[in-house]
Write a protein that holds these residues in place. Structure first.
Motif, PDB file in Angstrom:
ATOM      1  N   GLU A   6       0.826  -1.213   0.000  1.00  0.00           N
ATOM      2  CA  GLU A   6       0.000   0.000   0.000  1.00  0.00           C
ATOM      3  C   GLU A   6       0.858   1.261   0.000  1.00  0.00           C
ATOM      4  OE1 GLU A   6      -3.499  -0.054   2.491  1.00  0.00           O
ATOM      5  OE2 GLU A   6      -3.422  -2.242   2.567  1.00  0.00           O
ATOM      6  N   GLN A  63      -2.332  -1.349   7.293  1.00  0.00           N
ATOM      7  CA  GLN A  63      -3.066  -1.957   6.186  1.00  0.00           C
ATOM      8  C   GLN A  63      -4.503  -2.282   6.595  1.00  0.00           C
ATOM      9  OE1 GLN A  63      -0.885  -4.839   3.762  1.00  0.00           O
ATOM     10  NE2 GLN A  63       1.011  -4.199   4.759  1.00  0.00           N
ATOM     11  N   LYS A  64      -5.140  -1.274   7.231  1.00  0.00           N
ATOM     12  CA  LYS A  64      -6.541  -1.453   7.618  1.00  0.00           C
ATOM     13  C   LYS A  64      -7.249  -0.111   7.644  1.00  0.00           C
ATOM     14  CE  LYS A  64      -6.067  -1.115  12.614  1.00  0.00           C
ATOM     15  NZ  LYS A  64      -6.306  -1.739  13.896  1.00  0.00           N
ATOM     16  N   ASP A  65      -8.561  -0.170   7.439  1.00  0.00           N
ATOM     17  CA  ASP A  65      -9.389   1.027   7.508  1.00  0.00           C
ATOM     18  C   ASP A  65      -9.565   1.434   8.964  1.00  0.00           C
ATOM     19  OD1 ASP A  65      -9.682   1.006   4.757  1.00  0.00           O
ATOM     20  OD2 ASP A  65     -11.627  -0.021   4.818  1.00  0.00           O
ATOM     21  N   ARG A  99      -7.750   5.227   5.709  1.00  0.00           N
ATOM     22  CA  ARG A  99      -7.029   3.952   5.720  1.00  0.00           C
ATOM     23  C   ARG A  99      -5.610   4.179   6.218  1.00  0.00           C
ATOM     24  NH1 ARG A  99      -7.723  -1.187   4.469  1.00  0.00           N
ATOM     25  NH2 ARG A  99      -5.945  -2.424   3.785  1.00  0.00           N
ATOM     26  N   ASP A 100      -5.216   3.403   7.222  1.00  0.00           N
ATOM     27  CA  ASP A 100      -3.852   3.433   7.751  1.00  0.00           C
ATOM     28  C   ASP A 100      -3.007   2.519   6.871  1.00  0.00           C
ATOM     29  OD1 ASP A 100      -1.466   2.760   9.152  1.00  0.00           O
ATOM     30  OD2 ASP A 100      -2.430   3.242  11.068  1.00  0.00           O
TER      31      ASP A 100
END
Length: 191
Positions: free
Chosen positions: A81, A156-158, A151-152
């Motif tokens: 990401e 790697q998560k909302d 999103r962080d």
């Protein structure tokens, strides 16, 4: 931390890298020292360095043998990401939009992305832990009441959907690297 990472970040801010980036053209702040633990860069400093190089679309050249990376360091340089921000096809580099270096040490950087999202780095450039750094949607050109998915990129998560803005409490030298997706816009609905 590192061999002048903070100095490079400040220098790049003064250069306004988005003026020089484009297809086949980018700013090159130097090779990544991300892997030189324990000599120069701990995990936090390495992640900060990689975040900024990605925000600027800089070449991600490492000064180490990638085969010998620790799992911790591998999690930095192989984060898909964050690499996607570096490789975004809009070819616009990130810019510092707020600098609170003389007070809290907080900085806010933003970069528009090809699909309309905005990448943001909230950065504690100082040596004190627990520094709060925030960005308001209006600083990014959006309406305060826009609903924005946050999103962080490192986790790697909302994080969730918010209006107004987002805030992170950061350790010394640390970053929060976010991808912001505007879900709706009151100003767009009025048109």
């Amino acid at each position: 931390y590192g061999a002048g990472t903070k100095n490079i970040i400040d220098f790049m801010a003064d250069l306004h890298p988005s003026k020089y980036n484009g297809p086949h053209a980018w700013m090159d702040p130097d090779f990544l020292e991300t892997m030189f633990e324990p000599y120069t860069m701990n995990f936090t400093n390495s992640r900060t360095e990689f975040s900024f190089w990605s925000m600027w679309s800089s070449p991600l050249l490492m000064a180490t043998d990638p085969a010998n990376l620790s799992e911790e360091k591998r999690s930095i340089v192989m984060n898909p990401e964050v690499i996607a921000i570096n490789q975004d096809l809009l070819f616009v580099s990130g810019e510092r939009i707020r600098n609170d270096n003389t007070t809290t040490g907080g900085e806010v950087w933003s970069r528009p992305l090809q699909n309309g999202d905005i990448a943001v780095i909230l950065y504690n450039s100082g040596n004190n832990d627990g520094v709060s750094v925030s960005v308001a949607w209006t600083e990014l050109g959006w309406a305060a009441d826009d609903s924005v998915l946050i999103r962080d990129l490192w986790a790697q998560k909302d994080i969730g959907t918010q209006t107004q803005g987002v805030e992170s409490v950061l350790a010394a030298h640390d970053v929060s690297m976010l991808r912001l997706t505007r879900k709706d816009s009151s100003s767009m609905a009025k048109n």
